[in-house]
Enzyme design. Structure first.
Site, PDB file in Angstrom:
ATOM      1  N   GLY A  17      37.007  33.908  30.767  1.00  0.00           N
ATOM      2  CA  GLY A  17      36.103  32.999  31.458  1.00  0.00           C
ATOM      3  C   GLY A  17      34.678  33.454  31.229  1.00  0.00           C
ATOM      4  O   GLY A  17      34.347  33.961  30.150  1.00  0.00           O
ATOM      5  N   LYS A  23      32.679  41.029  38.129  1.00  0.00           N
ATOM      6  CA  LYS A  23      31.371  41.682  38.089  1.00  0.00           C
ATOM      7  C   LYS A  23      30.529  41.400  39.324  1.00  0.00           C
ATOM      8  O   LYS A  23      30.065  42.301  39.991  1.00  0.00           O
ATOM      9  CB  LYS A  23      30.599  41.265  36.833  1.00  0.00           C
ATOM     10  CG  LYS A  23      31.076  42.000  35.598  1.00  0.00           C
ATOM     11  CD  LYS A  23      30.143  41.765  34.423  1.00  0.00           C
ATOM     12  CE  LYS A  23      30.873  42.062  33.128  1.00  0.00           C
ATOM     13  NZ  LYS A  23      31.501  40.880  32.543  1.00  0.00           N
ATOM     14  N   THR A  29      39.274  36.952  38.529  1.00  0.00           N
ATOM     15  CA  THR A  29      40.106  35.744  38.540  1.00  0.00           C
ATOM     16  C   THR A  29      40.642  35.511  37.138  1.00  0.00           C
ATOM     17  O   THR A  29      39.879  35.461  36.178  1.00  0.00           O
ATOM     18  CB  THR A  29      39.301  34.502  38.952  1.00  0.00           C
ATOM     19  OG1 THR A  29      38.231  34.309  38.017  1.00  0.00           O
ATOM     20  CG2 THR A  29      38.761  34.638  40.361  1.00  0.00           C
ATOM     21  N   ASN A  31      41.713  33.293  34.407  1.00  0.00           N
ATOM     22  CA  ASN A  31      41.453  31.885  34.093  1.00  0.00           C
ATOM     23  C   ASN A  31      42.557  31.306  33.211  1.00  0.00           C
ATOM     24  O   ASN A  31      42.904  31.899  32.183  1.00  0.00           O
ATOM     25  CB  ASN A  31      40.117  31.750  33.353  1.00  0.00           C
ATOM     26  CG  ASN A  31      38.928  32.080  34.229  1.00  0.00           C
ATOM     27  OD1 ASN A  31      38.935  33.059  34.973  1.00  0.00           O
ATOM     28  ND2 ASN A  31      37.892  31.261  34.132  1.00  0.00           N
ATOM     29  N   GLU A  84      41.589  29.175  38.316  1.00  0.00           N
ATOM     30  CA  GLU A  84      41.468  30.634  38.259  1.00  0.00           C
ATOM     31  C   GLU A  84      42.256  31.269  39.398  1.00  0.00           C
ATOM     32  O   GLU A  84      42.114  30.866  40.539  1.00  0.00           O
ATOM     33  CB  GLU A  84      39.998  31.042  38.405  1.00  0.00           C
ATOM     34  CG  GLU A  84      39.048  30.259  37.523  1.00  0.00           C
ATOM     35  CD  GLU A  84      37.604  30.735  37.610  1.00  0.00           C
ATOM     36  OE1 GLU A  84      37.369  31.846  38.129  1.00  0.00           O
ATOM     37  OE2 GLU A  84      36.722  29.982  37.165  1.00  0.00           O
ATOM     38  N   HIS A  89      46.577  42.206  44.098  1.00  0.00           N
ATOM     39  CA  HIS A  89      47.183  43.446  43.605  1.00  0.00           C
ATOM     40  C   HIS A  89      46.175  44.116  42.690  1.00  0.00           C
ATOM     41  O   HIS A  89      45.425  43.442  41.987  1.00  0.00           O
ATOM     42  CB  HIS A  89      48.469  43.131  42.827  1.00  0.00           C
ATOM     43  CG  HIS A  89      49.138  44.334  42.246  1.00  0.00           C
ATOM     44  ND1 HIS A  89      49.887  45.200  43.015  1.00  0.00           N
ATOM     45  CD2 HIS A  89      49.152  44.828  40.985  1.00  0.00           C
ATOM     46  CE1 HIS A  89      50.339  46.173  42.235  1.00  0.00           C
ATOM     47  NE2 HIS A  89      49.910  45.968  41.001  1.00  0.00           N
ATOM     48  N   TYR A  96      44.719  39.499  29.618  1.00  0.00           N
ATOM     49  CA  TYR A  96      44.327  38.352  28.795  1.00  0.00           C
ATOM     50  C   TYR A  96      45.426  38.056  27.782  1.00  0.00           C
ATOM     51  O   TYR A  96      46.118  38.963  27.310  1.00  0.00           O
ATOM     52  CB  TYR A  96      43.023  38.647  28.047  1.00  0.00           C
ATOM     53  CG  TYR A  96      41.808  38.703  28.948  1.00  0.00           C
ATOM     54  CD1 TYR A  96      41.297  37.541  29.520  1.00  0.00           C
ATOM     55  CD2 TYR A  96      41.182  39.918  29.224  1.00  0.00           C
ATOM     56  CE1 TYR A  96      40.173  37.590  30.345  1.00  0.00           C
ATOM     57  CE2 TYR A  96      40.064  39.980  30.041  1.00  0.00           C
ATOM     58  CZ  TYR A  96      39.563  38.810  30.606  1.00  0.00           C
ATOM     59  OH  TYR A  96      38.468  38.870  31.417  1.00  0.00           O
ATOM     60  N   ARG A 109      40.863  25.619  51.548  1.00  0.00           N
ATOM     61  CA  ARG A 109      39.608  24.893  51.817  1.00  0.00           C
ATOM     62  C   ARG A 109      39.202  24.105  50.579  1.00  0.00           C
ATOM     63  O   ARG A 109      39.757  24.303  49.498  1.00  0.00           O
ATOM     64  CB  ARG A 109      38.492  25.871  52.182  1.00  0.00           C
ATOM     65  CG  ARG A 109      38.122  26.844  51.063  1.00  0.00           C
ATOM     66  CD  ARG A 109      36.898  27.678  51.390  1.00  0.00           C
ATOM     67  NE  ARG A 109      36.717  28.784  50.479  1.00  0.00           N
ATOM     68  CZ  ARG A 109      35.977  28.730  49.363  1.00  0.00           C
ATOM     69  NH1 ARG A 109      35.378  27.609  48.998  1.00  0.00           N
ATOM     70  NH2 ARG A 109      35.864  29.789  48.584  1.00  0.00           N
ATOM     71  N   PHE A 114      27.443  27.446  47.802  1.00  0.00           N
ATOM     72  CA  PHE A 114      26.999  28.352  48.854  1.00  0.00           C
ATOM     73  C   PHE A 114      25.521  28.664  48.683  1.00  0.00           C
ATOM     74  O   PHE A 114      24.958  28.481  47.607  1.00  0.00           O
ATOM     75  CB  PHE A 114      27.828  29.645  48.814  1.00  0.00           C
ATOM     76  CG  PHE A 114      29.267  29.425  49.185  1.00  0.00           C
ATOM     77  CD1 PHE A 114      29.678  29.478  50.504  1.00  0.00           C
ATOM     78  CD2 PHE A 114      30.209  29.124  48.204  1.00  0.00           C
ATOM     79  CE1 PHE A 114      31.004  29.248  50.844  1.00  0.00           C
ATOM     80  CE2 PHE A 114      31.537  28.890  48.537  1.00  0.00           C
ATOM     81  CZ  PHE A 114      31.930  28.953  49.868  1.00  0.00           C
TER      82      PHE A 114
HETATM   83  P1  ADP Z   1      36.875  36.194  33.184  1.00  0.00           P
HETATM   84  O1  ADP Z   1      35.593  35.480  33.400  1.00  0.00           O
HETATM   85  O2  ADP Z   1      37.138  36.533  31.745  1.00  0.00           O
HETATM   86  O3  ADP Z   1      37.997  35.448  33.824  1.00  0.00           O
HETATM   87  P2  ADP Z   1      36.979  38.037  35.424  1.00  0.00           P
HETATM   88  O4  ADP Z   1      35.842  38.918  35.830  1.00  0.00           O
HETATM   89  O5  ADP Z   1      37.277  36.854  36.279  1.00  0.00           O
HETATM   90  O6  ADP Z   1      36.712  37.610  33.916  1.00  0.00           O
HETATM   91  O7  ADP Z   1      38.257  38.967  35.287  1.00  0.00           O
HETATM   92  C1  ADP Z   1      39.489  38.340  35.047  1.00  0.00           C
HETATM   93  C2  ADP Z   1      40.488  39.209  34.292  1.00  0.00           C
HETATM   94  O8  ADP Z   1      40.710  40.431  34.981  1.00  0.00           O
HETATM   95  C3  ADP Z   1      41.837  38.518  34.226  1.00  0.00           C
HETATM   96  O9  ADP Z   1      41.930  37.675  33.089  1.00  0.00           O
HETATM   97  C4  ADP Z   1      42.818  39.684  34.145  1.00  0.00           C
HETATM   98  O10 ADP Z   1      43.065  40.019  32.810  1.00  0.00           O
HETATM   99  C5  ADP Z   1      42.069  40.831  34.832  1.00  0.00           C
HETATM  100  N1  ADP Z   1      42.548  41.161  36.201  1.00  0.00           N
HETATM  101  C6  ADP Z   1      42.713  42.434  36.641  1.00  0.00           C
HETATM  102  N2  ADP Z   1      43.138  42.452  37.907  1.00  0.00           N
HETATM  103  C7  ADP Z   1      43.248  41.162  38.305  1.00  0.00           C
HETATM  104  C8  ADP Z   1      43.664  40.557  39.535  1.00  0.00           C
HETATM  105  N3  ADP Z   1      44.024  41.283  40.610  1.00  0.00           N
HETATM  106  N4  ADP Z   1      43.667  39.196  39.606  1.00  0.00           N
HETATM  107  C9  ADP Z   1      43.287  38.471  38.525  1.00  0.00           C
HETATM  108  N5  ADP Z   1      42.889  38.989  37.349  1.00  0.00           N
HETATM  109  C10 ADP Z   1      42.874  40.328  37.211  1.00  0.00           C
HETATM  110 MG    MG Z   2      37.820  34.708  35.867  1.00  0.00          MG
END
Ligand code: ADP
Ligand code: MG
Length: 151
Positions: A17, A23, A29, A31, A84, A89, A96, A109, A114
């Site tokens: 994503g 971050k 999340t 995606n 997403e 956990h 990925y 919701r 926001f």
């Molecule tokens: P992106 O914008 O690429 O989705 P994110 O900052 O949302 O980046 O991080 C998502 C990635 O983090 C997921 O694709 C997965 O590989 C990893 N990840 C690690 N722990 C989790 C978790 N508890 N729930 C969802 N994704 C997780």
């Molecule tokens: Mg994400």
């Protein structure tokens, strides 16, 4: 309830994503790919949902609690609809390109914008505890035995 889209079972590939989930908000999340997002019925509108998730990965047979958002992420002025999933956990590594199976059981919701990132982050923490509480019910627990999750 008549015409309810829930429970909604789906699965798809996890793609990259915008990297803002973990971050900025301390909440990664996973995606889903575009094809999986396009398959969503129109009755599942922009919002935040609770349910269960299972990663199709060798050695991981858990079914985890999750929160899933569906929509265009108005706080980020998003145009593209995404789905997403944040899994409740702590994973040791990213997943990925793996397949994630989910069941959306109900809505928490509607998706809204926001005032600032802190408010969004607080709403997400609230979504996570709401989801966790709802998923502790017997009604939600029955999905753990559902054939969808038996590989
Ligand atoms: P992106 O914008 O690429 O989705 P994110 O900052 O949302 O980046 O991080 C998502 C990635 O983090 C997921 O694709 C997965 O590989 C990893 N990840 C690690 N722990 C989790 C978790 N508890 N729930 C969802 N994704 C997780
Ligand atoms: Mg994400």
């Amino acid at each position: 309830m008549a015409n309810s889209p829930f429970p909604y079972f789906t699965s798809g590939t996890i793609v990259h994503g915008f990297g803002r989930g973990s971050k900025e908000l301390g909440c990664p999340t996973a995606n889903f790919d575009e094809t999986t997002v396009e398959k969503l019925p129109s009755s599942i509108h922009q919002g935040v949902y609770y349910g269960w998730a299972k990663l199709l990965k060798k050695g991981d047979n858990e079914i985890y609690k999750m929160v899933t958002s569906v929509g265009t992420n108005p706080f980020y002025n998003g145009e593209k609809k995404t789905m997403e999933t944040h899994i409740l956990h702590q994973f040791r590594e990213d997943f990925y390109d793996e397949t994630l199976k989910i069941v959306l059981i109900g809505e928490i919701r509607k998706m809204t914008t926001f005032e600032n990132a802190n408010e969004l982050a607080a709403a997400i923490q609230n979504d996570i505890s709401t989801a966790s509480n709802k998923l502790d019910s017997d009604e939600c627990g029955q999905y753990l035995k559902h054939s969808f999750f038996q590989q």
